[in-house]
Write a protein that holds these residues in place. Structure first.
Motif, mmCIF file in Angstrom:
data_model
loop_
_atom_site.group_PDB
_atom_site.id
_atom_site.type_symbol
_atom_site.label_atom_id
_atom_site.label_comp_id
_atom_site.label_asym_id
_atom_site.label_seq_id
_atom_site.Cartn_x
_atom_site.Cartn_y
_atom_site.Cartn_z
ATOM 1 N N SER A 196 0.595 -1.048 -0.143
ATOM 2 C CA SER A 196 0.029 0.027 -0.092
ATOM 3 C C SER A 196 0.892 1.263 -0.070
ATOM 4 O O SER A 196 2.125 1.116 0.032
ATOM 5 N N ALA A 197 0.260 2.431 -0.282
ATOM 6 C CA ALA A 197 0.921 3.765 0.011
ATOM 7 C C ALA A 197 0.007 4.926 0.626
ATOM 8 O O ALA A 197 -1.173 4.636 0.249
ATOM 9 N N GLN A 198 0.837 5.797 0.974
ATOM 10 C CA GLN A 198 0.081 7.092 1.156
ATOM 11 C C GLN A 198 0.529 7.982 0.313
ATOM 12 O O GLN A 198 1.960 8.245 0.183
ATOM 13 N N GLN A 199 -0.203 8.762 -0.455
ATOM 14 C CA GLN A 199 0.045 9.668 -1.511
ATOM 15 C C GLN A 199 -0.805 11.080 -1.481
ATOM 16 O O GLN A 199 -1.869 11.085 -1.129
ATOM 17 N N SER A 200 0.099 12.181 -1.405
ATOM 18 C CA SER A 200 -0.419 13.490 -1.585
ATOM 19 C C SER A 200 0.093 14.045 -2.977
ATOM 20 O O SER A 200 1.148 14.265 -3.274
ATOM 21 N N VAL A 201 -0.878 14.748 -3.517
ATOM 22 C CA VAL A 201 -0.497 15.592 -5.067
ATOM 23 C C VAL A 201 -0.913 17.030 -4.644
ATOM 24 O O VAL A 201 -1.725 17.278 -3.902
ATOM 25 N N GLY A 202 0.159 17.739 -5.175
ATOM 26 C CA GLY A 202 -0.360 19.250 -5.059
ATOM 27 C C GLY A 202 0.399 20.113 -6.522
ATOM 28 O O GLY A 202 0.843 19.434 -7.429
ATOM 29 N N ALA A 203 0.731 21.300 -6.157
ATOM 30 C CA ALA A 203 1.451 22.139 -7.259
ATOM 31 C C ALA A 203 1.990 23.282 -6.443
ATOM 32 O O ALA A 203 1.703 23.794 -5.285
ATOM 33 N N ARG A 204 3.014 23.788 -7.227
ATOM 34 C CA ARG A 204 4.029 24.918 -6.637
ATOM 35 C C ARG A 204 4.924 25.337 -7.824
ATOM 36 O O ARG A 204 4.987 24.730 -8.793
ATOM 37 N N ALA A 205 5.411 26.518 -7.478
ATOM 38 C CA ALA A 205 6.491 26.903 -8.404
ATOM 39 C C ALA A 205 7.567 26.272 -8.266
ATOM 40 O O ALA A 205 8.098 26.043 -7.331
ATOM 41 N N GLY A 206 8.437 25.785 -9.459
ATOM 42 C CA GLY A 206 9.356 25.269 -9.397
ATOM 43 C C GLY A 206 10.592 25.923 -9.178
ATOM 44 O O GLY A 206 10.819 27.185 -9.302
ATOM 45 N N SER A 207 11.449 25.461 -8.338
ATOM 46 C CA SER A 207 12.885 26.060 -8.286
ATOM 47 C C SER A 207 13.652 26.184 -9.445
ATOM 48 O O SER A 207 13.369 25.747 -10.650
ATOM 49 N N PRO A 208 14.820 27.121 -9.526
ATOM 50 C CA PRO A 208 15.433 27.163 -10.702
ATOM 51 C C PRO A 208 16.137 26.099 -11.154
ATOM 52 O O PRO A 208 16.173 25.630 -12.376
ATOM 53 N N GLN A 209 16.700 24.914 -10.084
ATOM 54 C CA GLN A 209 17.242 23.972 -10.593
ATOM 55 C C GLN A 209 16.256 22.929 -11.420
ATOM 56 O O GLN A 209 16.476 22.563 -12.180
ATOM 57 N N GLU A 210 14.866 22.780 -10.603
ATOM 58 C CA GLU A 210 13.874 21.917 -11.272
ATOM 59 C C GLU A 210 13.598 22.316 -12.420
ATOM 60 O O GLU A 210 13.382 21.585 -13.672
ATOM 61 N N CYS A 211 13.273 23.767 -12.832
ATOM 62 C CA CYS A 211 12.755 24.285 -14.019
ATOM 63 C C CYS A 211 13.806 24.002 -15.199
ATOM 64 O O CYS A 211 13.530 23.829 -16.438
ATOM 65 N N ASP A 212 15.219 24.206 -14.730
ATOM 66 C CA ASP A 212 16.229 23.916 -15.956
ATOM 67 C C ASP A 212 16.281 22.546 -16.088
ATOM 68 O O ASP A 212 16.493 22.165 -17.489
ATOM 69 N N LEU A 213 16.215 21.532 -15.514
ATOM 70 C CA LEU A 213 16.087 20.061 -15.405
ATOM 71 C C LEU A 213 14.804 19.883 -16.495
ATOM 72 O O LEU A 213 15.251 18.846 -17.460
ATOM 73 N N LEU A 214 13.644 20.228 -16.189
ATOM 74 C CA LEU A 214 12.486 19.764 -17.019
ATOM 75 C C LEU A 214 12.362 20.908 -18.019
ATOM 76 O O LEU A 214 11.481 20.613 -18.872
ATOM 77 N N GLY A 215 13.283 21.658 -18.059
ATOM 78 C CA GLY A 215 12.991 22.446 -19.502
ATOM 79 C C GLY A 215 12.052 23.623 -19.421
ATOM 80 O O GLY A 215 11.394 23.813 -20.404
ATOM 81 N N GLU A 216 11.567 24.001 -18.475
ATOM 82 C CA GLU A 216 10.341 24.991 -18.197
ATOM 83 C C GLU A 216 10.909 26.515 -17.789
ATOM 84 O O GLU A 216 12.052 26.545 -17.261
ATOM 85 N N PRO A 217 10.039 27.347 -18.225
ATOM 86 C CA PRO A 217 10.556 28.758 -17.806
ATOM 87 C C PRO A 217 10.731 28.798 -16.250
ATOM 88 O O PRO A 217 10.117 28.096 -15.552
ATOM 89 N N ALA A 218 11.556 29.618 -15.916
ATOM 90 C CA ALA A 218 11.894 29.913 -14.517
ATOM 91 C C ALA A 218 10.668 30.250 -13.820
ATOM 92 O O ALA A 218 9.697 31.069 -14.127
#
Length: 259
Positions: A196-218
């Motif tokens: 089994s698993a406990q999971q939570s889903v959300g959203a937030r602004a990406g960090s500079p590192q995350e956006c760079d890795l994912l090819g998204e705007p800052a």
């Protein structure tokens, strides 16, 4: 003189539910208790709104320690089956919706859809567990854990940045295997039976590192997912903190209405 009346709420005693634990079993006592309470809820023996006895009462009746009972109740609170209410106690949640959870990895989901997943292992080592991770995995703070950071791609395009933490005594995670298989497939291959698993889903602004890795705007909005997975003995075996490109990925939930 005025008097106040409160509506009566059914209170189910452990004796009525015939709860019992097997001390000779390798399954942790808290997990045995949690499974029996969960079954009682699913079968209708504990109906929505029912009150359980408090932790001290449950522990005394079952001959268990209070921390064991507290851990069992916390597991069901995390699953959304119980809720603690100040001045009321622990209560079965009023809900008509069950949320089934499939323990599949993004790699397996992409492969099943014919989207040719690939993985770039960015970090694979052992290090001290952050406080949140240690608590989720039931480990002492700063205990050494396996730390894996990966970039998941589909048809060469970044889709998700995945950070996972596993107990060091679980099994070794060679980077070569992580590049060609999903984490859960590897865990099953090494004898870890996921339950089994406990999971939570959300959203937030990406960090500079995350956006760079994912090819998204800052500062782009990213989907987030945190998950704690448990094996068939109730042991936490994985903590995942993932971010996904909102422009390329969505989460889908199937809701089953009861009654």
């Amino acid at each position: 003189m005025s008097s106040r009346y409160a509506p009566s709420v059914p209170k189910h005693e452990p004796a009525q539910l015939r709860l019992a634990v097997d001390r000779a079993s390798p399954v942790p006592l808290y997990f045995q208790l949690a499974r029996q309470l969960e079954t009682a809820i699913e079968d209708g023996a504990l109906t929505p709104g029912s009150l359980l006895g408090n932790e001290i009462e449950l522990a005394a009746r079952l001959g268990l320690s209070r921390p064991t009972v507290r851990q069992a109740i916390r597991l069901l609170v995390d699953k959304g089956l119980l809720v603690r209410r100040r001045g009321v106690g622990t209560q079965v949640v009023h809900t008509g919706v069950a949320r089934p959870l499939e323990l599949s990895s993004l790699y397996d989901d992409l492969a099943a859809a014919g989207l040719h997943p690939t993985t770039r292992v960015l970090h694979n080592t052992r290090g001290p567990a952050p406080a949140e991770v240690a608590a989720a995995l039931g480990l002492p703070e700063s205990c050494q854990v396996t730390v894996v950071h990966r970039l998941r791609l589909s048809r060469g395009e970044p889709m998700a940045y995945l950070c996972n933490y596993l107990p060091c005594d679980l099994f070794d995670l060679p980077s070569a295997e992580l590049e060609t298989s999903g984490l859960y497939s590897l865990m099953r291959r090494h004898g870890v039976t996921l339950h089994s698993a406990q999971q939570s889903v959300g959203a937030r602004a990406g960090s500079p590192q995350e956006c760079d890795l994912l090819g998204e705007p800052a500062g782009a909005a990213l989907l987030t997912m945190r998950r704690v997975s448990y094996d068939d003995r109730g042991r936490p075996v994985e903590y995942g903190a993932h971010v996904y490109r909102a422009s390329r990925y969505t989460f889908e939930f199937r809701l089953l209405v009861r009654g």
